[in-house]
Structure formats: C-alpha cells, structure tokens
Design an enzyme around this catalytic site. Structure first.
Site, PDB file in Angstrom:
ATOM      1  N   ASN A  77      -0.501  30.769  31.058  1.00  0.00           N
ATOM      2  CA  ASN A  77      -0.010  30.179  32.324  1.00  0.00           C
ATOM      3  C   ASN A  77       1.416  29.770  31.840  1.00  0.00           C
ATOM      4  O   ASN A  77       1.970  30.186  30.785  1.00  0.00           O
ATOM      5  CB  ASN A  77      -0.780  28.717  32.208  1.00  0.00           C
ATOM      6  CG  ASN A  77      -0.779  28.162  30.914  1.00  0.00           C
ATOM      7  OD1 ASN A  77       0.133  27.599  30.425  1.00  0.00           O
ATOM      8  ND2 ASN A  77      -1.820  27.943  30.409  1.00  0.00           N
ATOM      9  N   ASP A 146      -8.584  27.483  30.585  1.00  0.00           N
ATOM     10  CA  ASP A 146      -9.987  27.072  30.867  1.00  0.00           C
ATOM     11  C   ASP A 146     -11.162  28.257  30.759  1.00  0.00           C
ATOM     12  O   ASP A 146     -12.147  27.967  30.755  1.00  0.00           O
ATOM     13  CB  ASP A 146      -9.963  26.388  32.151  1.00  0.00           C
ATOM     14  CG  ASP A 146      -9.227  25.001  32.406  1.00  0.00           C
ATOM     15  OD1 ASP A 146      -9.152  24.394  31.293  1.00  0.00           O
ATOM     16  OD2 ASP A 146      -8.589  24.757  33.361  1.00  0.00           O
ATOM     17  N   LYS A 156      -6.772  49.358  24.424  1.00  0.00           N
ATOM     18  CA  LYS A 156      -5.877  49.264  25.694  1.00  0.00           C
ATOM     19  C   LYS A 156      -6.599  49.970  26.836  1.00  0.00           C
ATOM     20  O   LYS A 156      -6.943  51.023  26.379  1.00  0.00           O
ATOM     21  CB  LYS A 156      -4.566  49.870  25.292  1.00  0.00           C
ATOM     22  CG  LYS A 156      -3.818  49.470  26.658  1.00  0.00           C
ATOM     23  CD  LYS A 156      -2.315  49.917  26.692  1.00  0.00           C
ATOM     24  CE  LYS A 156      -1.632  49.740  27.854  1.00  0.00           C
ATOM     25  NZ  LYS A 156      -0.214  50.901  28.102  1.00  0.00           N
ATOM     26  N   PHE A 190      -3.700  14.893  29.253  1.00  0.00           N
ATOM     27  CA  PHE A 190      -2.592  15.482  30.597  1.00  0.00           C
ATOM     28  C   PHE A 190      -3.327  15.952  31.719  1.00  0.00           C
ATOM     29  O   PHE A 190      -4.375  16.622  31.442  1.00  0.00           O
ATOM     30  CB  PHE A 190      -1.803  16.308  30.028  1.00  0.00           C
ATOM     31  CG  PHE A 190      -0.367  15.935  29.369  1.00  0.00           C
ATOM     32  CD1 PHE A 190      -0.558  15.167  28.051  1.00  0.00           C
ATOM     33  CD2 PHE A 190       0.643  15.542  30.080  1.00  0.00           C
ATOM     34  CE1 PHE A 190       0.563  14.588  27.417  1.00  0.00           C
ATOM     35  CE2 PHE A 190       1.754  14.782  29.367  1.00  0.00           C
ATOM     36  CZ  PHE A 190       1.682  14.268  28.087  1.00  0.00           C
ATOM     37  N   LYS A 204     -10.891  13.081  35.443  1.00  0.00           N
ATOM     38  CA  LYS A 204     -10.752  13.819  33.972  1.00  0.00           C
ATOM     39  C   LYS A 204     -10.604  12.626  32.891  1.00  0.00           C
ATOM     40  O   LYS A 204     -11.390  12.868  32.011  1.00  0.00           O
ATOM     41  CB  LYS A 204      -9.383  14.609  33.841  1.00  0.00           C
ATOM     42  CG  LYS A 204      -9.502  16.043  34.318  1.00  0.00           C
ATOM     43  CD  LYS A 204      -8.085  16.432  34.347  1.00  0.00           C
ATOM     44  CE  LYS A 204      -8.486  17.829  35.365  1.00  0.00           C
ATOM     45  NZ  LYS A 204      -7.218  18.533  35.611  1.00  0.00           N
ATOM     46  N   LYS A 208     -13.576  12.958  30.395  1.00  0.00           N
ATOM     47  CA  LYS A 208     -13.520  13.505  29.118  1.00  0.00           C
ATOM     48  C   LYS A 208     -13.299  12.284  28.046  1.00  0.00           C
ATOM     49  O   LYS A 208     -13.101  12.587  26.883  1.00  0.00           O
ATOM     50  CB  LYS A 208     -12.145  14.473  29.055  1.00  0.00           C
ATOM     51  CG  LYS A 208     -12.208  15.463  30.084  1.00  0.00           C
ATOM     52  CD  LYS A 208     -11.112  16.528  29.868  1.00  0.00           C
ATOM     53  CE  LYS A 208     -11.122  17.594  30.973  1.00  0.00           C
ATOM     54  NZ  LYS A 208     -10.289  18.878  30.462  1.00  0.00           N
TER      55      LYS A 208
HETATM   56  O1  C5P Z   1      -9.327  19.998  33.146  1.00  0.00           O
HETATM   57  P1  C5P Z   1      -7.987  20.116  32.700  1.00  0.00           P
HETATM   58  O2  C5P Z   1      -7.660  21.592  31.894  1.00  0.00           O
HETATM   59  O3  C5P Z   1      -7.024  20.037  33.778  1.00  0.00           O
HETATM   60  O4  C5P Z   1      -7.590  19.007  31.744  1.00  0.00           O
HETATM   61  C1  C5P Z   1      -6.332  18.807  31.076  1.00  0.00           C
HETATM   62  C2  C5P Z   1      -6.463  17.882  29.765  1.00  0.00           C
HETATM   63  O5  C5P Z   1      -7.462  18.813  29.070  1.00  0.00           O
HETATM   64  C3  C5P Z   1      -5.069  18.328  29.129  1.00  0.00           C
HETATM   65  O6  C5P Z   1      -4.999  17.281  28.146  1.00  0.00           O
HETATM   66  C4  C5P Z   1      -5.511  19.706  28.255  1.00  0.00           C
HETATM   67  O7  C5P Z   1      -4.823  19.611  27.046  1.00  0.00           O
HETATM   68  C5  C5P Z   1      -7.120  19.365  27.826  1.00  0.00           C
HETATM   69  N1  C5P Z   1      -7.915  20.364  27.684  1.00  0.00           N
HETATM   70  C6  C5P Z   1      -8.470  20.815  26.505  1.00  0.00           C
HETATM   71  N2  C5P Z   1      -9.140  21.930  26.364  1.00  0.00           N
HETATM   72  C7  C5P Z   1      -9.473  22.720  27.359  1.00  0.00           C
HETATM   73  C8  C5P Z   1      -8.869  22.458  28.483  1.00  0.00           C
HETATM   74  C9  C5P Z   1      -8.129  21.333  28.845  1.00  0.00           C
HETATM   75  O8  C5P Z   1      -7.993  19.948  25.561  1.00  0.00           O
HETATM   76  N3  C5P Z   1     -10.214  23.958  26.923  1.00  0.00           N
END
Ligand code: C5P
Length: 271
Positions: A77, A146, A156, A190, A204, A208
């Site tokens: 990303n 994600d 490759k 974040f 979130k 979380k």
């Molecule tokens: O659900 P989302 O990815 O938008 O959530 C964002 C937050 O979750 C951020 O603080 C990111 O660093 C954390 N995050 C994480 N591990 C992941 C995905 C997101 O710690 N696999």
C-alpha cells in the site's frame, strides 16, 4: 562516546559511490539531514519540560508491509512511514525509549530510536510480539496488510494469456493481538479510511481494545507521504478532538500530547 553525550550522528547511506563502487558511504540525503536537524531542535526544545513519556518504553510500528505472490512481486500500500517515524521522533524528543518496527520505506528512522526493519506482516507481528515484554506503550501506526497470498509461488510466475486469480488469507491483526496479550498496556491505533471515517474508527477502537485511535481520511492522493494531514483523535471513553490540516511533525506532536493526557488520567485513576 559522542553518542553518550547526546550527539546525533547521521550515518552514511548505501548506494553508488563516487569511486564507482556500490556500498555504504554515501552522504545521507538532504531529507534525512533536515529531519535530523529538526529532531535536534525539537529535543532541545523539550529538554527540561516534564513529560509523561520520559523514561517510558514505546514500541511503534510504521510503514507498509509487503506480501509476496512470488519472489519478485508483492501486494502493498501507499504508506510512506512518515507518520510512524514522526511519532517515534516526537516520543524520543520527550525522553521516551523508542523502538520502531518498520516496513520497507525510503525514509530513515529518526535519531535516538532503535529501528527494527521487517518486510511482511508476519515478520512485523513476530518482531512486535518479541519486543512486547519491554514495552509500556504500543503505537500501531503501520499500514499492515490485512491479507496475504495463501500460496506464494517459489519461482517467478510467467506471463500467460489466462486470468490470474490470487487467493488471499487474513494476516494476524497485530494491534488486537497486542491487546489480548497485554491487557494493561497503553495501546494507540490508527484508522485510515476513505469514508465514514469517524464511525469506522470508533468501531475499530472498540473491537481491537485500543485506548486511543487516530483517524484520518485517505485517498489516492490524500493522507500518505509528506503532505499535511487532518486527524480526529478518539479516546476509549468516547471523547474526541480534531486537528486542523497540519504537517506530520505537528500532527505527531498533537497525538503525543493526547497520549500524555491519557497516561496522566490513567495514573491519576490508579493512585
Ligand atoms: O482494520 P485496520 O487495518 O484499518 O486497522 C488499522 C489499525 O490496526 C492500525 O493501527 C494498524 O496498525 C493496525 N493493524 C494491525 N495489524 C493488522 C492490521 C491492522 O496492527 N494486521
């Protein structure tokens, strides 16, 4: 020796050298030098000002991760790592002991911090969990992928006329797992969203188990890289504050202010 006296040393970078060879020995880029100077000024500015972060061990994630489909192709990303590094610099300037686990980025990690470079979400998770016992505060500023390819190819993959189907499986949610392992750690996350920014951030925060979430709107040309950013900072009790459009250094200082307020409130509760 010099380091012990607080002198900031900007290390040479890797790359092509004037002698025609390639290696470590290039003068650091202007961007890196300026960041070091800004950091030195900020640190001098904060010296002698009492901070709740002084002596605290802060673990931060920053930047993107890369999820490989084969040895040379990956899904990633637009995260530059700028926000995470700005937070790391601000916390260090206030006297915190800072470790930054960061994905691939063009930026140099700030002075006075310990950088732990990683590439994939799985590596980032592993590095974070290994460092958790030495942390008082966790800030998840990385844009962790994600999803990751279910079955990356060892070689490759050749081009063909066929459609290419890529099956992705969820990665470990680092921040949720940090909370699960450390119920009392101060946890900041974040939320970069293209729409319904505040509602999604609040969801979130709850799901979380964060103490504080920093929400910002992102788009193809918005929110990533060195430009200005506008943030909504939301606390677990529902209170929120909004920043105007500010540079990332300034944004980081406002986030760390909010974090200090939170820590102060928490310490008040427990005494
Ligand atoms: O659900 P989302 O990815 O938008 O959530 C964002 C937050 O979750 C951020 O603080 C990111 O660093 C954390 N995050 C994480 N591990 C992941 C995905 C997101 O710690 N696999």
């Amino acid at each position: 020796k010099l380091r012990q006296r607080g002198v900031i040393i900007v290390e040479p970078e890797e790359g092509f050298l004037a002698c025609g060879e390639s290696g470590r020995g290039r003068l650091a880029r202007l961007e890196t030098l300026l960041a070091a100077v800004r950091y030195a000024l900020r640190r001098a500015d904060m010296q002698g000002k009492p901070s709740f972060l002084a002596g605290q061990r802060v673990l931060i994630t920053a930047g993107p991760t890369r999820e490989y489909l084969d040895p040379v192709r990956f899904v990633s990303n637009a995260s530059s790592g700028a926000m995470g590094f700005a937070l790391a610099a601000e916390a260090a300037a206030r006297g915190a002991q800072v470790r930054v686990v960061h994905g691939p980025t063009d930026l140099a990690p700030p002075p006075d911090t310990e950088a732990l470079p990683v590439t994939t979400a799985a590596e980032m998770a592993e590095a974070v969990f290994a460092a958790l016992d030495q942390a008082d505060i966790f800030i998840g500023a990385a844009a962790v992928a994600d999803y990751t390819p279910e079955a990356p190819a060892a070689q490759k993959q050749p081009k063909s006329a066929q459609t290419y189907e890529l099956r992705l499986v969820p990665t470990t949610d680092i921040i949720a797992e940090v909370r699960r392992r450390k119920p009392h750690l101060a946890v900041v996350g974040f939320a970069a969203e293209t729409h319904d920014v505040e509602a999604r951030a609040r969801e979130k925060l709850q799901r979380k188990g964060m103490d504080m979430i920093v929400a910002n709107e992102v788009g193809r040309d918005k929110g990533f890289g060195p430009g200005d950013t506008q943030l909504t900072i939301i606390l677990a009790d529902g209170a929120s504050r909004q920043t105007g459009p500010v540079a990332k250094d300034e944004a980081a200082s406002l986030v760390i202010d909010a974090l200090e307020d939170l820590l102060r409130a928490r310490s008040g509760e427990s005494t």
